[in-house]
Scaffold this active site. Structure first.
Site, PDB file in Angstrom:
ATOM      1  N   TYR A   1      -1.445  -0.873  10.503  1.00 20.57           N
ATOM      2  CA  TYR A   1      -1.465  -1.161   9.089  1.00 20.57           C
ATOM      3  C   TYR A   1      -0.124  -0.766   8.665  1.00 20.57           C
ATOM      4  O   TYR A   1       0.334  -1.287   7.733  1.00 20.57           O
ATOM      5  CB  TYR A   1      -2.844  -0.575   8.339  1.00 20.57           C
ATOM      6  CG  TYR A   1      -2.964  -1.013   6.983  1.00 20.57           C
ATOM      7  CD1 TYR A   1      -3.462  -2.254   6.616  1.00 20.57           C
ATOM      8  CD2 TYR A   1      -2.606   0.052   5.775  1.00 20.57           C
ATOM      9  CE1 TYR A   1      -3.691  -2.278   5.110  1.00 20.57           C
ATOM     10  CE2 TYR A   1      -2.891  -0.325   4.854  1.00 20.57           C
ATOM     11  CZ  TYR A   1      -3.589  -1.555   4.245  1.00 20.57           C
ATOM     12  OH  TYR A   1      -3.780  -1.918   3.010  1.00 20.57           O
TER      13      TYR A   1
ATOM     14  N   SER B   1       0.905  -1.417   0.009  1.00 20.32           N
ATOM     15  CA  SER B   1      -0.031   0.024   0.041  1.00 20.32           C
ATOM     16  C   SER B   1       0.867   1.189   0.008  1.00 20.32           C
ATOM     17  O   SER B   1       1.994   1.202   0.421  1.00 20.32           O
ATOM     18  CB  SER B   1      -0.832  -0.076   1.123  1.00 20.32           C
ATOM     19  OG  SER B   1      -1.558   1.342   1.379  1.00 20.32           O
TER      20      SER B   1
HETATM   21  P1  NAP Z   1     -10.560  -6.963   1.727  1.00 19.14           P
HETATM   22  O1  NAP Z   1     -11.736  -6.858   0.552  1.00 19.14           O
HETATM   23  O2  NAP Z   1     -10.756  -6.448   2.968  1.00 19.14           O
HETATM   24  O3  NAP Z   1     -10.266  -8.392   1.417  1.00 19.14           O
HETATM   25  C1  NAP Z   1      -9.117  -9.001   2.172  1.00 19.14           C
HETATM   26  C2  NAP Z   1      -9.133 -10.319   2.019  1.00 19.14           C
HETATM   27  O4  NAP Z   1      -7.915 -10.845   2.953  1.00 19.14           O
HETATM   28  C3  NAP Z   1     -10.316 -11.268   2.582  1.00 19.14           C
HETATM   29  O5  NAP Z   1     -10.545 -12.045   1.407  1.00 19.14           O
HETATM   30  C4  NAP Z   1     -10.049 -11.701   3.855  1.00 19.14           C
HETATM   31  O6  NAP Z   1     -10.632 -12.883   4.140  1.00 19.14           O
HETATM   32  C5  NAP Z   1      -8.627 -11.904   3.599  1.00 19.14           C
HETATM   33  N1  NAP Z   1      -7.910 -12.339   5.177  1.00 19.14           N
HETATM   34  C6  NAP Z   1      -7.919 -11.731   6.171  1.00 19.14           C
HETATM   35  N2  NAP Z   1      -7.355 -12.237   6.886  1.00 19.14           N
HETATM   36  C7  NAP Z   1      -6.760 -13.404   6.636  1.00 19.14           C
HETATM   37  C8  NAP Z   1      -6.073 -14.445   6.945  1.00 19.14           C
HETATM   38  N3  NAP Z   1      -5.694 -14.560   8.360  1.00 19.14           N
HETATM   39  N4  NAP Z   1      -6.045 -15.469   6.451  1.00 19.14           N
HETATM   40  C9  NAP Z   1      -6.422 -15.536   4.835  1.00 19.14           C
HETATM   41  N5  NAP Z   1      -6.991 -14.418   4.589  1.00 19.14           N
HETATM   42  C10 NAP Z   1      -7.283 -13.545   5.234  1.00 19.14           C
HETATM   43  O7  NAP Z   1      -9.174  -6.301   1.162  1.00 19.14           O
HETATM   44  P2  NAP Z   1      -8.962  -5.575  -0.085  1.00 19.14           P
HETATM   45  O8  NAP Z   1      -9.324  -4.386  -0.589  1.00 19.14           O
HETATM   46  O9  NAP Z   1      -9.256  -6.673  -1.618  1.00 19.14           O
HETATM   47  O10 NAP Z   1      -7.486  -5.715  -0.007  1.00 19.14           O
HETATM   48  C11 NAP Z   1      -6.664  -6.778  -0.869  1.00 19.14           C
HETATM   49  C12 NAP Z   1      -4.904  -6.289  -0.732  1.00 19.14           C
HETATM   50  O11 NAP Z   1      -4.911  -4.710  -1.290  1.00 19.14           O
HETATM   51  C13 NAP Z   1      -4.426  -6.021   0.842  1.00 19.14           C
HETATM   52  O12 NAP Z   1      -3.340  -6.527   0.970  1.00 19.14           O
HETATM   53  C14 NAP Z   1      -4.534  -4.531   1.147  1.00 19.14           C
HETATM   54  O13 NAP Z   1      -3.869  -4.163   2.139  1.00 19.14           O
HETATM   55  C15 NAP Z   1      -4.321  -4.022  -0.158  1.00 19.14           C
HETATM   56  N6  NAP Z   1      -4.668  -2.456  -0.479  1.00 19.14           N
HETATM   57  C16 NAP Z   1      -6.048  -2.397  -0.678  1.00 19.14           C
HETATM   58  C17 NAP Z   1      -6.586  -1.121  -1.086  1.00 19.14           C
HETATM   59  C18 NAP Z   1      -7.784  -0.681  -1.156  1.00 19.14           C
HETATM   60  O14 NAP Z   1      -8.153   0.485  -1.468  1.00 19.14           O
HETATM   61  N7  NAP Z   1      -8.745  -1.645  -1.064  1.00 19.14           N
HETATM   62  C19 NAP Z   1      -5.407   0.011  -0.863  1.00 19.14           C
HETATM   63  C20 NAP Z   1      -4.079  -0.359  -0.666  1.00 19.14           C
HETATM   64  C21 NAP Z   1      -3.902  -1.468  -0.533  1.00 19.14           C
HETATM   65  P3  NAP Z   1     -12.270 -12.894   4.934  1.00 19.14           P
HETATM   66  O15 NAP Z   1     -13.204 -12.750   3.873  1.00 19.14           O
HETATM   67  O16 NAP Z   1     -12.267 -14.285   5.634  1.00 19.14           O
HETATM   68  O17 NAP Z   1     -12.149 -11.797   5.793  1.00 19.14           O
END
Ligand code: NAP
Length: 239
Positions: free
Chosen positions: A162, A147
């Site tokens: 985070y 991120s």
């Molecule tokens: P999200 O919608 O919150 O999805 C997170 C995923 O991680 C879900 O499938 C969740 O599973 C899984 N997870 C959490 N803890 C886990 C564990 N202990 N073991 C296995 N799976 C686990 O997040 P996203 O927005 O798709 O983000 C994906 C990546 O992009 C992350 O690394 C995030 O930091 C990065 N990112 C996102 C943004 C943004 O704006 N969205 C910005 C910068 C970076 P559950 O369904 O079981 O909770």
């Protein structure tokens, strides 16, 4: 080779891929012919994500994975070796964003530990588990989904747990890249931008498809591609 070239035969593990960006990465890789191992900590959610892909005519295998559990990581590694004999692509995508206070001086230790276990140590343990398998096959692509919050060159103080976790993810990317120098295993970190997922919220400017794009590009890098870089929109950014 462009990232549109069919990648038939390549095998990929994507962590946290039952929803959000991870699910979309599975979709886009499967569309390019990559064999997907979709993983999730909740088996029902993971299986239903596989069915969503199948409804689009895409194939994916499933295996449960909690990235905070070293035993779970080991079981996945053993499954992959037994079932496929190798792994080509590892996308460390799973993460939590739990901060409810905006001061590192006040951050709760349990929250910090869970955030570090999920966002930084989980990816490290997965990388440790799969690099030996990649070395055997002389090929590997590892994408650490980070991120902009982890950018040292533009460091704020909010979201402390985070932020620390993504800084560590970035630094481990660089250290491991040095260890892998000269191999055909390319490890890179990236920022997807602010994306409309459960984590990003409905007000984010980028679609999930846009958020997944640079991850898929890095997952399909040609031999001799970048090693130990940090990217957004397919372009290098400052650490
Ligand atoms: P999200 O919608 O919150 O999805 C997170 C995923 O991680 C879900 O499938 C969740 O599973 C899984 N997870 C959490 N803890 C886990 C564990 N202990 N073991 C296995 N799976 C686990 O997040 P996203 O927005 O798709 O983000 C994906 C990546 O992009 C992350 O690394 C995030 O930091 C990065 N990112 C996102 C943004 C943004 O704006 N969205 C910005 C910068 C970076 P559950 O369904 O079981 O909770």
């Amino acid at each position: 080779m462009s990232d549109q070239t069919p990648q038939t035969g390549r095998i990929a593990v994507v962590t946290g891929s039952n929803r959000g960006i991870g699910f979309e990465v599975c979709r886009q890789l499967a569309q390019r012919g990559v064999r997907i191992i979709l993983t999730s900590r909740d088996e029902n959610k993971g299986q239903s994500a596989v069915r969503r892909l199948e409804a689009e005519g895409l194939e994916a295998d499933y295996y449960p994975l909690d990235v905070t559990d070293p035993g779970s990581i080991q079981r996945l590694r053993d499954f992959v070796e037994r079932q496929y004999g190798r792994l080509d692509i590892l996308v460390n995508n799973a993460a939590v964003y739990l901060d409810d206070r905006h001061s590192l001086l006040a951050v709760d230790y349990d929250l910090l530990r869970l955030t570090m276990d999920t966002n930084a140590y989980g990816p490290l343990l997965l990388t440790q588990a799969f690099v030996p398998l990649m070395r055997k096959n002389g090929y590997g692509r590892i994408v650490n989904v980070s991120s902009g919050i982890g950018e040292l060159s533009d460091l704020g103080s909010s979201w402390p747990a985070y932020r620390l976790s993504k800084i560590l993810l970035n630094i481990q990317t660089r250290i491991i890249a040095r260890e892998l120098r000269g191999s055909n295993i390319l490890i890179n970190a990236m920022c997807p931008g602010w994306v409309r997922t459960d984590m990003g919220g409905p007000g984010a400017p980028l679609s999930i498809e846009e958020g997944a794009d640079t991850i898929v590009w890095l997952a399909l890098l040609p031999d001799g591609g970048p090693q130990g870089g940090y990217f957004r929109d397919r372009r290098p950014i400052d650490w």
